[in-house]
Design an enzyme around this catalytic site. Structure first.
Site, PDB file in Angstrom:
ATOM      1  N   ASN A  54      46.054  19.588  26.651  1.00  0.00           N
ATOM      2  CA  ASN A  54      46.763  21.173  27.014  1.00  0.00           C
ATOM      3  C   ASN A  54      47.696  20.822  28.054  1.00  0.00           C
ATOM      4  O   ASN A  54      47.802  19.977  29.125  1.00  0.00           O
ATOM      5  CB  ASN A  54      45.660  22.017  27.417  1.00  0.00           C
ATOM      6  CG  ASN A  54      44.694  21.614  28.500  1.00  0.00           C
ATOM      7  OD1 ASN A  54      44.388  20.279  28.779  1.00  0.00           O
ATOM      8  ND2 ASN A  54      44.172  22.446  29.441  1.00  0.00           N
ATOM      9  N   GLU A  61      50.065  22.954  30.757  1.00  0.00           N
ATOM     10  CA  GLU A  61      50.270  24.125  31.111  1.00  0.00           C
ATOM     11  C   GLU A  61      51.732  24.338  31.796  1.00  0.00           C
ATOM     12  O   GLU A  61      52.361  23.192  32.135  1.00  0.00           O
ATOM     13  CB  GLU A  61      48.941  24.784  32.257  1.00  0.00           C
ATOM     14  CG  GLU A  61      47.762  24.506  31.496  1.00  0.00           C
ATOM     15  CD  GLU A  61      46.433  24.865  32.359  1.00  0.00           C
ATOM     16  OE1 GLU A  61      46.780  24.923  33.521  1.00  0.00           O
ATOM     17  OE2 GLU A  61      45.378  25.060  31.660  1.00  0.00           O
ATOM     18  N   CYS A  96      48.163  24.561  24.097  1.00  0.00           N
ATOM     19  CA  CYS A  96      46.977  23.882  23.785  1.00  0.00           C
ATOM     20  C   CYS A  96      46.841  22.535  23.364  1.00  0.00           C
ATOM     21  O   CYS A  96      47.924  22.411  22.667  1.00  0.00           O
ATOM     22  CB  CYS A  96      45.876  24.775  22.822  1.00  0.00           C
ATOM     23  SG  CYS A  96      45.538  26.502  23.185  1.00  0.00           S
ATOM     24  N   GLU A 108      45.442  21.091  21.053  1.00  0.00           N
ATOM     25  CA  GLU A 108      45.357  21.162  19.274  1.00  0.00           C
ATOM     26  C   GLU A 108      46.662  21.073  19.147  1.00  0.00           C
ATOM     27  O   GLU A 108      47.116  20.361  18.077  1.00  0.00           O
ATOM     28  CB  GLU A 108      44.469  22.250  18.819  1.00  0.00           C
ATOM     29  CG  GLU A 108      43.146  22.217  19.011  1.00  0.00           C
ATOM     30  CD  GLU A 108      42.562  22.842  20.354  1.00  0.00           C
ATOM     31  OE1 GLU A 108      43.285  23.151  21.569  1.00  0.00           O
ATOM     32  OE2 GLU A 108      41.574  23.692  20.355  1.00  0.00           O
ATOM     33  N   CYS A 135      41.349  28.112  19.780  1.00  0.00           N
ATOM     34  CA  CYS A 135      41.899  29.602  20.019  1.00  0.00           C
ATOM     35  C   CYS A 135      42.330  30.154  18.803  1.00  0.00           C
ATOM     36  O   CYS A 135      42.500  29.397  17.842  1.00  0.00           O
ATOM     37  CB  CYS A 135      42.814  29.806  21.010  1.00  0.00           C
ATOM     38  SG  CYS A 135      44.373  29.258  20.702  1.00  0.00           S
ATOM     39  N   CYS A 187      45.686  28.401  17.871  1.00  0.00           N
ATOM     40  CA  CYS A 187      45.610  27.092  17.076  1.00  0.00           C
ATOM     41  C   CYS A 187      45.021  27.029  15.851  1.00  0.00           C
ATOM     42  O   CYS A 187      45.325  26.098  15.057  1.00  0.00           O
ATOM     43  CB  CYS A 187      44.583  25.931  17.954  1.00  0.00           C
ATOM     44  SG  CYS A 187      45.577  25.630  19.507  1.00  0.00           S
TER      45      CYS A 187
HETATM   46  N1  THU Z   1      43.052  25.226  25.732  1.00  0.00           N
HETATM   47  C1  THU Z   1      43.184  24.386  24.820  1.00  0.00           C
HETATM   48  O1  THU Z   1      43.854  23.455  25.054  1.00  0.00           O
HETATM   49  N2  THU Z   1      42.384  24.585  23.779  1.00  0.00           N
HETATM   50  C2  THU Z   1      41.764  25.477  23.301  1.00  0.00           C
HETATM   51  O2  THU Z   1      41.145  25.440  22.164  1.00  0.00           O
HETATM   52  C3  THU Z   1      41.464  26.559  24.311  1.00  0.00           C
HETATM   53  C4  THU Z   1      42.360  26.596  25.307  1.00  0.00           C
HETATM   54  C5  THU Z   1      43.665  25.146  27.229  1.00  0.00           C
HETATM   55  C6  THU Z   1      44.716  26.249  27.294  1.00  0.00           C
HETATM   56  C7  THU Z   1      44.566  26.163  28.961  1.00  0.00           C
HETATM   57  O3  THU Z   1      45.317  24.993  29.267  1.00  0.00           O
HETATM   58  C8  THU Z   1      43.245  26.014  29.193  1.00  0.00           C
HETATM   59  O4  THU Z   1      42.823  25.579  28.000  1.00  0.00           O
HETATM   60  C9  THU Z   1      42.493  27.007  29.588  1.00  0.00           C
HETATM   61  O5  THU Z   1      42.435  28.241  28.740  1.00  0.00           O
END
Ligand code: THU
Length: 157
Positions: A58, A60, A69, A71, A108, A111
């Protein structure tokens, strides 16, 4: 009635070597996470039918919605580097300050939509491993993860 087919494991012992390796790659990918806002590191690994493994984490951003994310980072990289190669499997794992989450992380909605479209264009189901420290959930078709999905794009049905 809606039923979802999945298999649960408590550890990787019953899994094959290539599955264990994919999960290990997803764990290693967490090291690349840029998550100064959530402090939640997510790693994903995508295995392609040609044997290539693409990992992502991930990423940000201070403008929060601009982040992505793990994925989708991995899937979009795989899609751009290997546009016509079907996906065989995807593993995802996450950690917080206490280490890998006990329960598996579940992708999520956005994704899932991306995961499904890559499955639809190759017309071949692929397997998802949602990995936690105490539980691994294996689902053998992305459709199981996204019932009543939006698939109304030309060429996708
Ligand atoms: N996140 C992912 O990378 N994958 C997921 O399936 C759920 C959430 C990340 C997004 C954000 O950077 C952090 O997790 C918190 O939500």
């Amino acid at each position: 009635m809606l039923t979802i087919d999945y298999t649960e494991f408590h550890d990787t012992h019953q899994l094959q070597d290539w599955e264990k390796n994919l999960i290990e790659q997803a764990k290693m990918a967490m090291a690349g996470s840029y998550s100064p806002y959530s402090h939640f590191k997510v790693g994903a690994a995508v295995l392609l039918e040609n044997g290539a493994i693409i990992t992502g984490s991930n990423q940000e951003n201070g403008a929060y919605p601009s982040g992505l994310c793990a994925e989708r980072v991995a899937l979009f990289y795989a899609g751009s580097q290997y546009p016509n190669v079907p996906i065989k499997a995807l593993a995802v794992v996450a950690s917080n300050e206490k280490g890998i989450t006990v329960n598996p992380i579940s992708p999520c909605g956005a994704c899932r939509q991306v995961m499904l479209e890559y499955q639809m264009i190759s017309n071949k189901p692929y397997t998802i491993y949602m990995v936690g420290a105490g539980r691994i959930v294996k689902i053998e078709d992305v459709k199981q993860l996204l019932p009543f999905s939006f698939t109304n794009v030309s060429g996708m049905e």
